[in-house]
Motif scaffolding. Structure first.
Motif, mmCIF file in Angstrom:
data_model
loop_
_atom_site.group_PDB
_atom_site.id
_atom_site.type_symbol
_atom_site.label_atom_id
_atom_site.label_comp_id
_atom_site.label_asym_id
_atom_site.label_seq_id
_atom_site.Cartn_x
_atom_site.Cartn_y
_atom_site.Cartn_z
ATOM 1 N N ALA A 131 -47.520 46.288 51.090
ATOM 2 C CA ALA A 131 -47.057 45.513 49.654
ATOM 3 C C ALA A 131 -46.552 46.732 48.808
ATOM 4 C CB ALA A 131 -48.253 45.027 49.069
ATOM 5 N N GLY A 132 -46.800 47.922 49.133
ATOM 6 C CA GLY A 132 -46.269 48.754 48.301
ATOM 7 C C GLY A 132 -44.825 49.541 49.052
ATOM 8 N N ASN A 133 -44.475 50.873 48.511
ATOM 9 C CA ASN A 133 -43.522 51.613 48.867
ATOM 10 C C ASN A 133 -43.646 52.359 50.260
ATOM 11 O OD1 ASN A 133 -41.865 50.960 46.330
ATOM 12 N ND2 ASN A 133 -43.760 52.109 45.457
ATOM 13 N N ARG A 178 -49.532 47.374 45.210
ATOM 14 C CA ARG A 178 -47.800 47.225 45.013
ATOM 15 C C ARG A 178 -47.532 48.564 44.567
ATOM 16 N NH1 ARG A 178 -45.510 42.451 45.847
ATOM 17 N NH2 ARG A 178 -46.776 40.548 45.835
ATOM 18 N N ASN A 179 -48.322 49.230 43.517
ATOM 19 C CA ASN A 179 -47.733 50.412 43.202
ATOM 20 C C ASN A 179 -48.070 51.653 44.354
ATOM 21 O OD1 ASN A 179 -50.610 50.277 42.558
ATOM 22 N ND2 ASN A 179 -50.444 51.200 40.650
#
Length: 942
Positions: free
Chosen positions: A643-645, A622-623
């Motif tokens: 799930a992240g950017n 996520r990060n």
């Protein structure tokens, strides 16, 4: 799939078999976690689900009751039992049996799925999780044997015996309870681990942060401390010199020496090997010379060096104090293997009843070990006044071992919070005296709740690498979570355990992009570990030269203690073969998805190939960040799997649909790297929301050949996006890209420009049609740029082309057709490894595609030749060229090619014959004649 339920009309054949086995050691196309993948063929059993096979379900549940309780897709306990009775296919049954067998071995695995292989009736992909890959594979194989046995009994197949063998094998290959406890604690803290051998040597953490354990010894355990603890005589002397309570003790090497020592010390005594462990070879409560003589023989068999200890026998209970980091963490009272009479059953029957306890298993497989009845146990029972066939009175305890070790069937009682503070202080001081970070202090005393200096008692032993099972799984009392302080020693709270991982994948450009990213970080002083198709590079040193774009190479980088950041080139083949080799990557870069390697390992379409490459995007936390090429439709779609950017990059102009797509993301605070066209040239710009930051002019980046190599512009943008996502400053990114050149030392085999006697020779790895298209576009621009300033007049373009033998025929023809668009002369060669093709077959297909394009017209090529050997083809191409011409060499072994170019450049013979080698197809009519007079192999005639 048909839902009809045929009834067998005769005996069914045990046709289930495994066609292929794969072990995924990281994220993969089936699962985010490690998994076993078995390709199973049901044969005739495809037509018979479980409800059509009489008695199958009942017999299976009778043999392996735990299977029926699986929830399966029903989402509740017993769901799979319902599926069995309703009817399910046997590949699905094999998946659940493999999971249950691992449960029997103490591995809590519940993940699995079974899917039919597309286009192959009766063939299934059976995928399930594992804790230990060896155990997981054994479980799958035994599952197949069991199903076939239930279909048609196999001669000599005894499932109980097979299960026993499986459990013993699992106990040998799986982690022991102590190692497992530490790993469980590490995983709960998101600390990754890598198993380094088939035993208990494990690395916790990655790269520069890595620590190692072997059972309960750690990277911080001193070798000298271990040596002292292994020498029981030295241990007792050191503890005694510190004023700690220890028994009287002497060492000897002969039977008579042991007897004499026993007389000096005074009976009763203990005889044990100086360097023994696990209580083996220990004789207790010896009351006479004959007892000592008999015990000496047993102890000597367990001694590695032949030295035997005779010490005073301390009466009392056996306590193990666990000291971690100088502090007491747990205390267990150890009770030897025994049975308690009930006035009804014999000793032999009581042992059988005790071993039936589900908590008891083989070796360290379960929390308790089964009691083993051997000659020593029978003799001990006899000394207590019983035979194995006698019935002990109710409540009478009959020992079957003298020592309280768990490995011999003993039990443990937790006494952690019962110990007197003085005793705790003594145990902690003993660990400090020996110097162990993790120590097991063996106390013998009447009662641990009372000070041993007052009640009597002593430290009889100090153990390095003490077992944790008696503390984590006591028979009586509360378990102690002692793995926590051990992990705290290695990774104090708040300390890092992972190095940043940047994974780069795509059909083209991934190697150059990886090198650019690594170079940016190297200019900042970071020690980078990198995998690529050329090898493994650690801190700018090539340590392994091979195709290292797979998961094994990734693990090698993460094991290196110098690595501060890892850049992984991730190839399609490695993902399909073993998965990623690690659990997640902080940044994933996907350059593009184009036709290559199609028709291999079930990947037949671009969409399927994109699904494989998307594994690195799915591995982004996520990060984390995914750096995606917005100009590629299939890569754009991967945003839904991240799930992240996202950091987008695009070569398209500002009014294109791709840029409008990016602008929408920027309006919501997104990140992107774009190309802005100006009167002064193309500018790479990094955007973050409304912020816009100019990075560099493309024509000032050495890798772009003055801005003409647009594929390297795209690679530089991808590298800039990855560095920006990693938090690197704008100046550092700019400096890294401005100092990265495609010379042979920074980027071997990727767009290396070498001047050979005035000829511009470009060495590149291009080997597929999409790569040839962008390479050809570059050659067009570069040739036009050179023609404007050239003193040589017309510039000819000569290309050496080839592809790997495992591509489809159509792909090979397409490569030839595209090369025909951009080169005046095409020289077709072949790789040294033909990958299943016959010599000349690949070249013939490439030539066929080029000739078809030539016949259709509208292409540049005028001459197409075949020179199969790579070095011969290099000589031929250079010999065809005049000074000022452009020769593009698409290579397989770049080291050999560059070496040959150096030979041509510096050879006196080459210089002497330079005029004779002129072979411009526009100026020398001999080449036209040779084109007509080619031999069957395609080689030009002399």
């Amino acid at each position: 799939m048909s839902t009809e339920r045929p009834t067998p009309t005769g005996p069914l054949a045990p046709d289930l078999r495994i066609l292929e086995e794969r072990v995924y050691r990281g994220g993969n196309v089936w699962s985010y976690d490690p998994a076993i993948h078995l390709v199973m063929d049901l044969g005739v059993l495809e037509g018979y689900p479980t409800d059509t096979i009489p008695g199958f379900t009942d017999r299976l549940i009778e043999m392996l009751p735990g299977v029926a309780s699986h929830s399966c897709s029903r989402g509740h306990e017993g769901g799979f039992g319902e599926r069995l009775r309703e009817g399910t296919w046997l590949g699905h049954v094999a998946e659940h049996i493999a999971l249950q067998l691992q449960q029997e071995a103490g591995h809590d695995q519940r993940r699995g799925k079974t899917r039919m292989v597309r286009g192959r009736t009766g063939v299934y992909n059976v995928v399930y999780g594992y804790s230990d890959e060896g155990v997981g594979l054994m479980a799958g194989r035994l599952a197949v044997r069991l199903i076939n046995h239930l279909i048609a009994p196999e001669d000599g197949f005894d499932f109980e015996a097979e299960l026993e063998n499986f459990l013993r094998s699992a106990e040998r290959t799986a982690f022991g309870p102590s190692t497992a406890a530490i790993l469980e604690e590490a995983v709960s803290r998101d600390i990754p681990y890598i198993r380094l051998n088939s035993a208990s040597l494990v690395q916790l953490g990655q790269g520069v942060y890595a620590q190692r354990i072997r059972a309960t010894m750690t990277s911080k355990t001193g070798a000298l401390a271990v040596d002292i603890a292994s020498d029981k005589d030295m241990t007792i002397k050191l503890l005694g010199s510190a004023g700690l309570p220890v028994p009287k003790q002497e060492t000897c090497r002969t039977v008579e020496g042991a007897v004499a020592a026993a007389r000096r010390i005074g009976f009763p005594v203990v005889v044990k090997p100086l360097d023994g462990n696990h209580g083996r070879g220990v004789g207790l409560d010896l009351m006479s010379d004959d007892d000592v003589r008999a015990a000496f023989v047993v102890a000597q068999e367990e001694s590695r060096r032949g030295w035997i200890i005779v010490e005073s026998f301390i009466t009392g209970k056996d306590y193990r104090c666990l000291i971690v980091g100088g502090r007491m963490q747990a205390i267990a009272e150890r009770v030897p293997a025994h049975v308690v009479g009930d006035g009804t059953h014999t000793v032999e029957e009581l042992v059988r009843i005790t071993n039936a306890d589900p908590r008891r298993g083989v070796g360290h497989e379960k929390v308790l070990t089964r009691i083993k009845v051997d000659d020593a146990a029978i003799e001990l029972v006899r000394e207590q006044g019983f035979a194995m066939t006698d019935v002990p009175p109710n409540g009478v305890m009959v020992k079957l071992a003298l020592t309280g070790n768990m490995s011999t069937g003993g039990i443990s009682v937790d006494r952690t919070f019962d110990a007197h503070p003085d005793n705790i202080e003594i145990a902690e001081e003993a660990a400090r005296m020996i110097g162990l970070d993790v120590a097991g202090i063996d106390f013998i005393c009447p009662d641990i709740t009372q000070p041993v200096r007052e009640t009597g008692g002593a430290i009889c032993e100090v153990n390095a690498a003490p077992g944790f099972r008696m503390h984590t799984h006591p028979t009586v009392g509360e378990p102690q979570f002692i793995a926590k302080p051990v992990v705290d020693l290695l990774f104090p709270p708040g300390s890092p355990s992972r190095v940043p991982i940047v994974a780069v994948t795509g059909t083209n450009g991934k190697t150059t992009t990886s090198r650019m990213i690594a170079h940016v970080f190297k200019t900042m002083g970071t020690k980078v570990g990198m995998t690529s198709t050329d090898g493994i590079v650690i801190d700018e040193r090539l340590v392994i030269k091979s195709d290292a774009s797979g998961p094994r190479s990734a693990r090698m980088v993460l094991q290196n203690p110098r690595v501060e950041l890892a850049v992984m080139e991730v190839a399609r083949g490695g993902i399909l073969r073993e998965g990623l080799g690690y659990d997640r990557n902080d940044i994933a870069v996907v350059t593009n998805v184009a036709p290559d390697h199609l028709g291999m390992k079930g990947i037949d379409t671009l969409e399927q190939l994109a699904d494989v490459k998307a594994v690195v995007v799915e591995a982004v936390p996520r990060n984390g960040f995914a750096v995606l090429n917005a100009d590629d439709r299939l890569v754009r779609r991967m945003r839904n799997r991240c799930a992240g950017n996202i950091v987008w990059y695009s070569l398209r102009p500002a009014d294109s649909p791709e840029r409008r797509f990016i602008d929408q993301r920027l309006a919501r605070g997104g990140r992107a790297v774009v190309l802005e066209k100006t009167d002064r040239g193309d500018m790479i710009v990094i955007k973050h929301g409304k912020r816009s930051m100019q990075l560099a002019w493309t024509h000032l980046l050495p890798s772009t050949f003055g801005g003409t190599a647009m594929f390297n512009v795209a690679n530089a943008m991808a590298a800039a996006g990855a560095a920006f996502a990693a938090g690197v400053g704008l100046h550092e990114i700019r400096q890294g890209l401005r100092t990265f050149a495609t010379n042979y030392y920074l980027s071997p085999g990727r767009m290396n420009l070498i001047n050979v006697r005035g000829i511009e020779v470009i060495v590149d790895y291009c080997h597929n049609a999409p790569g040839m298209e962008v390479l050809g576009q570059f050659v067009d621009k570069y040739a036009d740029q050179k023609a404007a300033t050239s003193e040589w007049g017309k510039i000819s373009r000569i290309g050496m082309v080839a592809t790997a033998g495992d591509r489809r025929d159509a792909d090979m023809r397409e490569l030839g057709a595209i090369a025909a668009k951009y080169f005046d002369v095409i020289v077709v060669r072949e790789d040294e490894r033909l990958r299943g093709r016959k010599p000349g077959e690949v070249a013939a297909l490439v030539v066929e595609g080029a000739r078809a394009a030539q016949a259709a017209g509208g292409v540049r090529v005028r001459q197409i030749e075949t020179v199969l050997g790579e070095v011969d083809a290099v000589r031929h191409c250079v010999g065809r060229a005049n000074p000022g011409d452009i020769v593009v060499l698409c290579v397989d072994n770049h080291a050999k090619v560059v070496s040959e170019l150096e030979t041509i450049t510096h050879s006196a013979q080459a210089r002497a014959h330079s005029d004779a080698d002129v072979g411009d197809p526009d100026l020398d009519p001999k080449w036209a004649e040779n084109e007509i007079a080619r031999d069957e192999s395609g080689a030009p005639q002399p």
